[in-house]
Design a protein around this motif. Sequence first.
Motif, short mmCIF file in Angstrom:
data_model
loop_
_atom_site.label_atom_id
_atom_site.label_comp_id
_atom_site.label_asym_id
_atom_site.label_seq_id
_atom_site.Cartn_x
_atom_site.Cartn_y
_atom_site.Cartn_z
N ARG A 1 -34.47 -2.04 19.13
CA ARG A 1 -33.02 -2.16 19.09
C ARG A 1 -32.43 -1.56 17.82
O ARG A 1 -31.28 -1.16 17.79
N PHE A 2 -33.23 -1.53 16.74
CA PHE A 2 -32.77 -0.76 15.58
C PHE A 2 -32.60 0.70 15.99
O PHE A 2 -31.66 1.38 15.56
N GLY A 3 -33.52 1.16 16.84
CA GLY A 3 -33.39 2.52 17.35
C GLY A 3 -32.15 2.70 18.19
O GLY A 3 -31.43 3.70 18.07
N THR A 4 -31.85 1.71 19.03
CA THR A 4 -30.67 1.83 19.89
C THR A 4 -29.38 1.74 19.08
O THR A 4 -28.37 2.33 19.47
N VAL A 5 -29.40 1.00 17.97
CA VAL A 5 -28.21 0.94 17.11
C VAL A 5 -27.90 2.33 16.56
O VAL A 5 -26.73 2.73 16.43
N PHE A 6 -28.94 3.08 16.25
CA PHE A 6 -28.75 4.43 15.74
C PHE A 6 -28.42 5.44 16.84
O PHE A 6 -27.93 6.54 16.55
#
Length: 577
Positions: free
Chosen positions: A492-497
């Motif tokens: 989800r850190f990836g999806t935030v970016f």
Amino acid sequence: MKERKESEAGQDDEEPTTIDFGIILSYIGSCGRYQLFLVMIVYYTIVPCGMHQVIAVFISATPTFRCWIPGVDDNMDYKNASYEDILNATTPKANQRYDTCSYYPSDPTNCSRSDFQCWNTTNENSTIVSCTSYVFDTSIYASTVATEWYLLCDRSMIGTISTAVYFSGVLIGALVGGVASDWIGRVPALVGSQTGLLVAGIVCSFTQTVISFTIMRFVLALFVMSTTVIGFVYVMEITGGKWRTVLGIYVQGAFAVGYMILSPMAMRFRDWRELQLAVSLVSCPALLFWFILPESPRWLFSKGRKKQAKQIICKMAKRNNVTLPENIWNLASVKKCLEGEKKYSPLVLLSLPRMRIVTMNVAFIWFVVALIYYGLSLNIGSLVGSVYVNNVLSGLMELLAFPIVIFTMERFGRSITMASTMLYGGISCLGATVANSFSDDIPQLSIVAAVLALGGKFAISGAFAVVYNLTAELYPTVVRSTGVGVGSMAARFGTVFTPFALHLQKAVPWLTGTIFGVLAIVTGGLSLLLPETKGAPLLTTLADAEEFYCQSILKEKSPKAKQMKDDDDSEEAHPMI
């Protein structure tokens, strides 16, 4: 006799036992018809999650638009003027493309009704004015969040931030959902998440400002991801053998079906509020699942609740038309590990040396896979052709990837499959970027770019399916849901970016695809460093996991793992928090 009984009781106290659910599955079936029924119910809860996760493709879309032109759009003399004529006469160009965020104001000194002489567009020094209102093409969308609150031009970053806030909620939901299901049980956490999904989705459809919309999307995201994580873990725990891999992967299949169904729903409900409400109501039947889904016996045994677990197992056997041996509980009895009764924080995943290495690698892989997966999914509207068709094709790519992934996982192993899919996905992203760069000069290349982008989605979808199964198999029962949750949180850190990565292509068209391609190739190499779980039984304790990592990676036994194992043998279990 009495002394003998007391002695036996004392021995029982010294050597408490529990039931190995894996042994039970060998009798009632790795995937009997009752388990398959339960899996189908869980799949249903995943379908609305897939819808909510990519609904931004439709409700946040920016349709073709131009400025609302004073003197034209409020003048009946121009009612028959074509969109192209108005655009050509009133809108400046930048790099051979219309800048629809600005327009030329009219010059009343040089004006004739029903033509465009009022707009002098030939003079390079002509005044250019930013839009204050817009005219939208409503042939595809009746309304979207972008058209209602003007999230375009110099306000487009607001839409990007709103999407990032949503994925921040997904990030937190991944961790909270995993920990909650480890603490209170799989079924209460799953049904609670579906209830929250229903309520938050309905409220979101009635929001009146972009701030309240963003807040409710954040809340909705919490329940979207917690449902996905908990549902996956539940499926993995009630099935076994080869079925565990197949059914675990098709949790993602249910997710893909969700956003394939979203396309016809979006065609039917072209107003974003109606679509948001319709998607939210899909979760209504899930409220009944509280009365249908039994708790995971594997989780119950890990918590020492043997009586309840045995009742559920007997029910499973009966529904599967299986007669259990009278001594089934003796056959399945194993030494009890007291750590199963303890509650662990996510920090336990970093407390052991080998588990720490595995966790860091897994987290990075999840981060990259999610970044690319959602980047390709949310960017589907930019491909040539119908957004509705492309969205269905995007989901179809996932469904086609799963049988291939299942075969390669069982034939070649998890790590090789993970590396192969990421490599193929990276090459596809780079190829699509190159094709798009030359599509202005060679229009046919836009089709090639779309095919390559869908090919990239095919590969990354397979990788996403593999990483779920691989992560669940790498962690022991006592922290499995937490492990999947932490991995999913890293994703989800990836999806935030993701929305910011997509925003980059507005300034530098080739940059986003290049980032995706390079990261995918690097991640493919890192995947080969993970322990291979093909054919390995599900791990139970922290000591089992640490020893397995050492045997797989270093081919030797970790001193710390050995000490933990010795502690288990001496009936001393210590929480690694």
